[in-house]
Every structure is written in structure tokens, then in C-alpha cells.
Design a protein around this motif. Structure first.
Motif, PDB file in Angstrom:
ATOM      1  N   LEU A 258       0.814  -1.220   0.000  1.00 14.97           N
ATOM      2  CA  LEU A 258       0.000   0.000   0.000  1.00 14.97           C
ATOM      3  C   LEU A 258       0.844   1.264   0.000  1.00 14.97           C
ATOM      4  O   LEU A 258       0.437   2.283  -0.528  1.00 14.97           O
ATOM      5  CB  LEU A 258      -0.933   0.022   1.218  1.00 14.97           C
ATOM      6  CG  LEU A 258      -2.070  -0.995   1.186  1.00 14.97           C
ATOM      7  CD1 LEU A 258      -2.820  -0.981   2.511  1.00 14.97           C
ATOM      8  CD2 LEU A 258      -3.022  -0.698   0.035  1.00 14.97           C
ATOM      9  N   ARG A 259       2.026   1.183   0.607  1.00 15.80           N
ATOM     10  CA  ARG A 259       2.839   2.391   0.728  1.00 15.80           C
ATOM     11  C   ARG A 259       4.291   2.116   0.364  1.00 15.80           C
ATOM     12  O   ARG A 259       5.178   2.225   1.213  1.00 15.80           O
ATOM     13  CB  ARG A 259       2.773   2.931   2.169  1.00 15.80           C
ATOM     14  CG  ARG A 259       1.401   3.467   2.555  1.00 15.80           C
ATOM     15  CD  ARG A 259       1.297   3.796   4.036  1.00 15.80           C
ATOM     16  NE  ARG A 259       1.278   2.602   4.858  1.00 15.80           N
ATOM     17  CZ  ARG A 259       0.169   1.869   5.087  1.00 15.80           C
ATOM     18  NH1 ARG A 259      -0.977   2.227   4.572  1.00 15.80           N
ATOM     19  NH2 ARG A 259       0.232   0.782   5.835  1.00 15.80           N
ATOM     20  N   PRO A 260       4.554   1.725  -0.885  1.00 10.58           N
ATOM     21  CA  PRO A 260       5.951   1.462  -1.263  1.00 10.58           C
ATOM     22  C   PRO A 260       6.796   2.718  -1.060  1.00 10.58           C
ATOM     23  O   PRO A 260       6.362   3.808  -1.416  1.00 10.58           O
ATOM     24  CB  PRO A 260       5.861   1.065  -2.741  1.00 10.58           C
ATOM     25  CG  PRO A 260       4.512   1.484  -3.204  1.00 10.58           C
ATOM     26  CD  PRO A 260       3.626   1.572  -2.005  1.00 10.58           C
ATOM     27  N   ALA A 261       7.987   2.550  -0.448  1.00 17.75           N
ATOM     28  CA  ALA A 261       8.770   3.713  -0.029  1.00 17.75           C
ATOM     29  C   ALA A 261       9.356   4.487  -1.201  1.00 17.75           C
ATOM     30  O   ALA A 261       9.569   5.688  -1.098  1.00 17.75           O
ATOM     31  CB  ALA A 261       9.886   3.264   0.910  1.00 17.75           C
ATOM     32  N   ASP A 262       9.653   3.801  -2.290  1.00 19.31           N
ATOM     33  CA  ASP A 262      10.234   4.521  -3.429  1.00 19.31           C
ATOM     34  C   ASP A 262      10.008   3.711  -4.712  1.00 19.31           C
ATOM     35  O   ASP A 262       9.310   2.700  -4.695  1.00 19.31           O
ATOM     36  CB  ASP A 262      11.723   4.790  -3.190  1.00 19.31           C
ATOM     37  CG  ASP A 262      12.551   3.511  -3.167  1.00 19.31           C
ATOM     38  OD1 ASP A 262      11.971   2.409  -3.377  1.00 19.31           O
ATOM     39  OD2 ASP A 262      13.764   3.594  -2.951  1.00 19.31           O
ATOM     40  N   ASP A 263      10.612   4.176  -5.802  1.00 17.39           N
ATOM     41  CA  ASP A 263      10.358   3.527  -7.095  1.00 17.39           C
ATOM     42  C   ASP A 263      10.901   2.101  -7.150  1.00 17.39           C
ATOM     43  O   ASP A 263      10.355   1.239  -7.832  1.00 17.39           O
ATOM     44  CB  ASP A 263      10.984   4.347  -8.227  1.00 17.39           C
ATOM     45  CG  ASP A 263      10.201   5.629  -8.456  1.00 17.39           C
ATOM     46  OD1 ASP A 263       9.042   5.699  -7.995  1.00 17.39           O
ATOM     47  OD2 ASP A 263      10.750   6.555  -9.080  1.00 17.39           O
ATOM     48  N   TYR A 264      11.996   1.861  -6.437  1.00 18.83           N
ATOM     49  CA  TYR A 264      12.575   0.509  -6.391  1.00 18.83           C
ATOM     50  C   TYR A 264      11.550  -0.469  -5.826  1.00 18.83           C
ATOM     51  O   TYR A 264      11.320  -1.536  -6.382  1.00 18.83           O
ATOM     52  CB  TYR A 264      13.825   0.563  -5.509  1.00 18.83           C
ATOM     53  CG  TYR A 264      14.587  -0.737  -5.311  1.00 18.83           C
ATOM     54  CD1 TYR A 264      15.443  -1.235  -6.287  1.00 18.83           C
ATOM     55  CD2 TYR A 264      14.498  -1.430  -4.096  1.00 18.83           C
ATOM     56  CE1 TYR A 264      16.175  -2.396  -6.067  1.00 18.83           C
ATOM     57  CE2 TYR A 264      15.231  -2.584  -3.869  1.00 18.83           C
ATOM     58  CZ  TYR A 264      16.065  -3.072  -4.852  1.00 18.83           C
ATOM     59  OH  TYR A 264      16.803  -4.208  -4.620  1.00 18.83           O
ATOM     60  N   VAL A 265      10.905  -0.064  -4.748  1.00 14.27           N
ATOM     61  CA  VAL A 265       9.892  -0.927  -4.129  1.00 14.27           C
ATOM     62  C   VAL A 265       8.642  -0.972  -5.014  1.00 14.27           C
ATOM     63  O   VAL A 265       8.066  -2.041  -5.241  1.00 14.27           O
ATOM     64  CB  VAL A 265       9.542  -0.453  -2.699  1.00 14.27           C
ATOM     65  CG1 VAL A 265       8.560  -1.414  -2.044  1.00 14.27           C
ATOM     66  CG2 VAL A 265      10.795  -0.318  -1.849  1.00 14.27           C
ATOM     67  N   SER A 266       8.238   0.167  -5.543  1.00 13.52           N
ATOM     68  CA  SER A 266       7.070   0.202  -6.443  1.00 13.52           C
ATOM     69  C   SER A 266       7.240  -0.767  -7.599  1.00 13.52           C
ATOM     70  O   SER A 266       6.288  -1.409  -8.027  1.00 13.52           O
ATOM     71  CB  SER A 266       6.854   1.588  -7.030  1.00 13.52           C
ATOM     72  OG  SER A 266       6.643   2.512  -6.027  1.00 13.52           O
ATOM     73  N   ASN A 267       8.460  -0.850  -8.097  1.00 10.43           N
ATOM     74  CA  ASN A 267       8.711  -1.752  -9.220  1.00 10.43           C
ATOM     75  C   ASN A 267       8.471  -3.209  -8.855  1.00 10.43           C
ATOM     76  O   ASN A 267       7.980  -3.977  -9.666  1.00 10.43           O
ATOM     77  CB  ASN A 267      10.133  -1.580  -9.746  1.00 10.43           C
ATOM     78  CG  ASN A 267      10.159  -0.588 -10.877  1.00 10.43           C
ATOM     79  OD1 ASN A 267       9.190  -0.488 -11.639  1.00 10.43           O
ATOM     80  ND2 ASN A 267      11.240   0.153 -10.981  1.00 10.43           N
ATOM     81  N   PHE A 268       8.826  -3.575  -7.625  1.00 16.20           N
ATOM     82  CA  PHE A 268       8.509  -4.927  -7.155  1.00 16.20           C
ATOM     83  C   PHE A 268       6.993  -5.096  -7.035  1.00 16.20           C
ATOM     84  O   PHE A 268       6.420  -6.107  -7.412  1.00 16.20           O
ATOM     85  CB  PHE A 268       9.100  -5.173  -5.762  1.00 16.20           C
ATOM     86  CG  PHE A 268      10.555  -5.541  -5.761  1.00 16.20           C
ATOM     87  CD1 PHE A 268      10.982  -6.713  -6.358  1.00 16.20           C
ATOM     88  CD2 PHE A 268      11.486  -4.735  -5.131  1.00 16.20           C
ATOM     89  CE1 PHE A 268      12.317  -7.063  -6.332  1.00 16.20           C
ATOM     90  CE2 PHE A 268      12.821  -5.077  -5.100  1.00 16.20           C
ATOM     91  CZ  PHE A 268      13.235  -6.239  -5.705  1.00 16.20           C
ATOM     92  N   VAL A 269       6.359  -4.070  -6.487  1.00 15.55           N
ATOM     93  CA  VAL A 269       4.953  -4.160  -6.105  1.00 15.55           C
ATOM     94  C   VAL A 269       4.023  -4.183  -7.312  1.00 15.55           C
ATOM     95  O   VAL A 269       2.946  -4.766  -7.265  1.00 15.55           O
ATOM     96  CB  VAL A 269       4.606  -2.977  -5.160  1.00 15.55           C
ATOM     97  CG1 VAL A 269       3.113  -2.832  -4.969  1.00 15.55           C
ATOM     98  CG2 VAL A 269       5.319  -3.153  -3.825  1.00 15.55           C
ATOM     99  N   LYS A 270       4.489  -3.563  -8.408  1.00 17.95           N
ATOM    100  CA  LYS A 270       3.683  -3.414  -9.622  1.00 17.95           C
ATOM    101  C   LYS A 270       3.029  -4.719 -10.066  1.00 17.95           C
ATOM    102  O   LYS A 270       1.879  -4.752 -10.462  1.00 17.95           O
ATOM    103  CB  LYS A 270       4.610  -2.919 -10.732  1.00 17.95           C
ATOM    104  CG  LYS A 270       4.027  -1.858 -11.585  1.00 17.95           C
ATOM    105  CD  LYS A 270       5.080  -1.141 -12.445  1.00 17.95           C
ATOM    106  CE  LYS A 270       6.148  -2.065 -13.026  1.00 17.95           C
ATOM    107  NZ  LYS A 270       7.300  -1.335 -13.566  1.00 17.95           N
TER     108      LYS A 270
END
Ligand SMILES: Nc1ncnc2c1ncn2[C@@H]1O[C@H](COP(=O)(O)OP(=O)(O)O)[C@@H](O)[C@H]1O
Ligand SMILES: [Mg+2]
Length: 359
Positions: A258-270
């Protein structure tokens, strides 16, 4: 004291620099020297920077990150296969870094067990003799060791395979032996470095279920490394995400998705199946009295996927989300659930700020 083996782990201000003279650079790294600068200008490799993690006893801690991010370096500090450049690794309050050879040997033998990615089975020993290996090293009498090993072999689904040799088993079955061997040790800390990464997806899911199932009974402290987010979300009570030797984010599955800390994490979460992770309370509307006609309720803590399943057979319209005590706390409907499955609130925000930034 000796029987206080609960397996709680605290890692404090841990640094690891690889190279001929690591301690010469630890201050510079503390002050912010980058991994690239340390490498290019000084020929040293930054393995870990200022790692702080608290793992309660009985918790599955997942460490996740891309290849080279420092996952193996970190887990190998817990049983001191690697000595840190600075910092503390406390297991049940004892600093592993300060142990002498005898203490360390005892600690490794009795407090920790490891499951390896490449199984590390002895090819000339059959399944049973591979499983008793750790107990043999501990000096346990053969009959007792066999009894313990048989119990765990059965528990991981290998009853009847005791006399087989590793090369007669599939990868999944070999990893079951690896797990049985580790569990036979009855150490409070179980270290698993990409233990499932070499397995096919379906076998891997099976092995995740086996682990979760067993963990319900044994409540070990498990440090589980993976580069697969689905696996991390499924197994982790706590997840820490590493990049270039630093922890970028720590939290629960919900926090990460719900709250990925940055783009690196967002990329995993996508790529993740949000419906399996996000719980209804994260996406419900606030409760309003008289607003809901349906008698149907959904308990707090249900995942979106569970809620969709419950609503699939119900008439359209709003339903009430209730607390364990039966109090109404919010409202959801099918459309809201379906939208939450495909939309990431955090990345929607990010997209709009990106959009704002480029205009
Ligand atoms: N013995 C070593 N000597 C020099 N560099 C190392 C050594 N071990 C690991 N590294 C470096 O430390 C970083 C983290 O490696 P590792 O912990 O193996 O990552 P991961 O397990 O996440 O793939 C990488 O840059 C790697 O090249
Ligand atoms: Mg590794």
C-alpha cells in the motif's frame, strides 16, 4: 540460561565492507560515501550499510532485494559465516560477533539451522542419513536421531522415501529433505537463503505451504531470503527490502504493497496480486449508520480476494465490514473491491505527481 532458546534477533548498526582494509573506510561510509565511490575510488565493496532489524521470536522475517543487494551477506552475519566491519548481531541477547570459537560452534550447532538453495545434500547418503546428519554431529544416539528424523521426514511429506538417494529425487523433494534436516536440529533460528528460488513455481508454492503449515506448530524465528515479492508477501510477517546494501523499507505485506517507499519498491509491487494482500479495512468507506440494507457482513482482516469471493454470491450493493466483536466499522461493495484489486493508490498518487513534475 542455556534453555532460554527463543531465537529473538536484533541487528544493530551493522556495516560490512569487503576489501583488504575495511575498517579504514567505515567512517567514510557512515558519513555517506556511496557504494559506487567506495568501489571506484577505493577499491572496496560496500556489502551492508547501517542495518537495523528487530526480529521477534517466532516471526518469519523476509529479506528481499535484487541480486547483489546484500541479502546473503546479511543472513550470513546471523550465524557469523561473515564477520561484520562494525555492529552487533544479538540472538537472545548474546552478541554473535563477540563469541569465541567454542561459543560460536555451540551457537551454530544448537541455535541455528540453515536451508540452502542448492539443497547441499550428501550424495552418498540416503534421505534418512542426510536428515540425521546434524544430529549425528551433535552426538545424539542413533536410535533417537532416527526417531527425530523420521518425524520430520513424515511432516514434510517424505515418508516412504527414507532409503532413496538424492539423485533419485526431484528438486522439490530434495528441498524437503533439506528442510527436514534443518528442522530435526530443533534450533530456534532457521536461516533460509533463497531456499526455494531454484524450484519450479508450483513446487515452490507447495513448499511455501509446507513451511507455513509447520511454522504454525513450531513457531521458530525464520529468516527467509527471496527476490520474489509474491513469496515475500505470502511468507513474511515482516519484510525488509534491501538495495545496494541498505534497507529501503521495512514493514508488513500491507505496508509494502500500500505504501511502497520509493520507485525501487514500487517496481517490485507493480506485478503483485493486490487482492491477496490488501485487507478490506484499507479500502473500505467509513461506516455510516443506516447506509447499508444488506444483512451480509465481512470481517476485518479479510483480503480483498476473500471479500470478492464472499460477495460473488450475494446481491449487488453495499455490505458492512465488522470488527471481531461484531461492531460495524465500514462499508464496501463489489465495485470498490474490484477497483482496489487493479489500482494501486500509492502509485496513482505517484503518477499524478510525476505528471505534475513534467508539466
Ligand atoms: N567475499 C566478497 N568479496 C567482495 N565482495 C563481495 C563478497 N561477497 C559479496 N560481495 C559483494 O557484496 C554485495 C552483496 O552481495 P550478496 O550479499 O551476495 O547479494 P545477494 O545475496 O543479494 O545477491 C555484492 O556487491 C557482492 O558483489
Ligand atoms: Mg544471495
Amino acid at each position: 540460561m542455556a534453555d532460554q532458546r527463543f531465537g529473538g534477533i536484533k541487528i544493530r548498526s551493522l556495516y560490512k565492507i569487503f576489501g583488504p582494509n575495511p575498517s579504514a573506510y567505515v567512517d567514510a561510509v557512515r558519513k555517506g560515501m556511496t557504494k559506487a565511490e567506495l568501489n571506484h575510488t577505493h577499491g572496496h565493496v560496500l556489502g551492508l550499510r547501517d542495518i537495523n532489524i528487530e526480529i521477534p521470536s517466532g516471526c518469519i522475517q523476509v529479506i528481499m532485494g535484487l541480486s547483489g543487494s546484500g541479502k546473503s551477506t546479511l543472513i550470513r552475519h546471523i550465524n557469523r559465516l561473515i564477520d561484520p566491519t562494525a555492529g552487533e548481531v544479538l540472538v537472545d541477547g548474546a552478541d554473535v560477533v563477540k563469541m569465541n570459537d567454542t561459543e560460536l560452534r555451540n551457537f551454530r550447532r544448537h541455535q541455528t539451522a540453515m536451508v540452502f538453495q542448492k539443497f547441499a545434500l550428501l550424495p552418498h547418503r540416503n534421505v534418512l542419513d542426510n536428515t540425521v546428519f546434524g544430529l549425528e554431529v551433535q552426538g545424539m544416539p542413533r536410535a533417537k536421531a532416527v526417531e527425530v528424523a523420521m518425524k520430520w521426514l513424515e511432516r514434510v511429506g517424505l515418508k516412504g522415501f527414507e532409503q532413496k538417494y538424492p539423485n533419485q529425487l526431484s528438486g522439490g523433494m530434495q528441498q524437503r529433505v533439506g528442510l527436514a534436516r534443518a528442522l530435526s536440529n530443533d534450533a530456534p533460528v532457521l536461516l533460509m537463503d533463497e531456499a526455494y528460488s531454484a524450484l519450479d513455481p508450483l513446487i515452490r508454492m507447495d513448499m511455501q505451504s509446507v513451511l507455513l503449515d509447520i511454522q504454525n506448530e513450531i513457531k521458530k524465528t525464520i529468516v527467509f531470503i527471496t527476490h520474489d515479492l509474491d513469496e515475500a508477501l505470502r511468507l513474511g510477517d515482516q519484510i525488509a527490502i534491501l538495495r545496494d546494501g541498505e534497507i529501503i523499507q521495512q514493514g508488513s505485506s500491507q505496508d509494502i504493497v500500500l505504501r511502497p517507499a520509493d520507485d525501487y519498491v514500487s517496481n517490485f509491487v507493480k506485478e503483485v496480486n493486490r487482492g491477496r494482500v490488501v485487507q478490506v479495512e484499507a479500502i473500505m468507506e467509513p461506516w455510516r449508520a443506516g447506509g447499508v440494507s444488506s444483512q451480509m457482513t465481512i470481517p476485518v482482516g479479510s483480503t480483498i480476494e476473500d471479500a470478492v469471493r464472499m460477495l460473488a454470491s450475494a446481491p449487488d450493493g453495499d455490505v458492512t465490514v465488522v470488527s471481531p466483536a461484531g461492531q460495524p466499522v465500514g462499508i464496501v461493495n463489489f465495485r470498490r473491491l474490484a477497483t482496489a484489486m487493479v489500482n494501486a493508490p500509492a502509485s496513482v498518487d505517484r503518477n499524478s505527481s510525476d505528471l505534475a513534475a513534467v508539466h
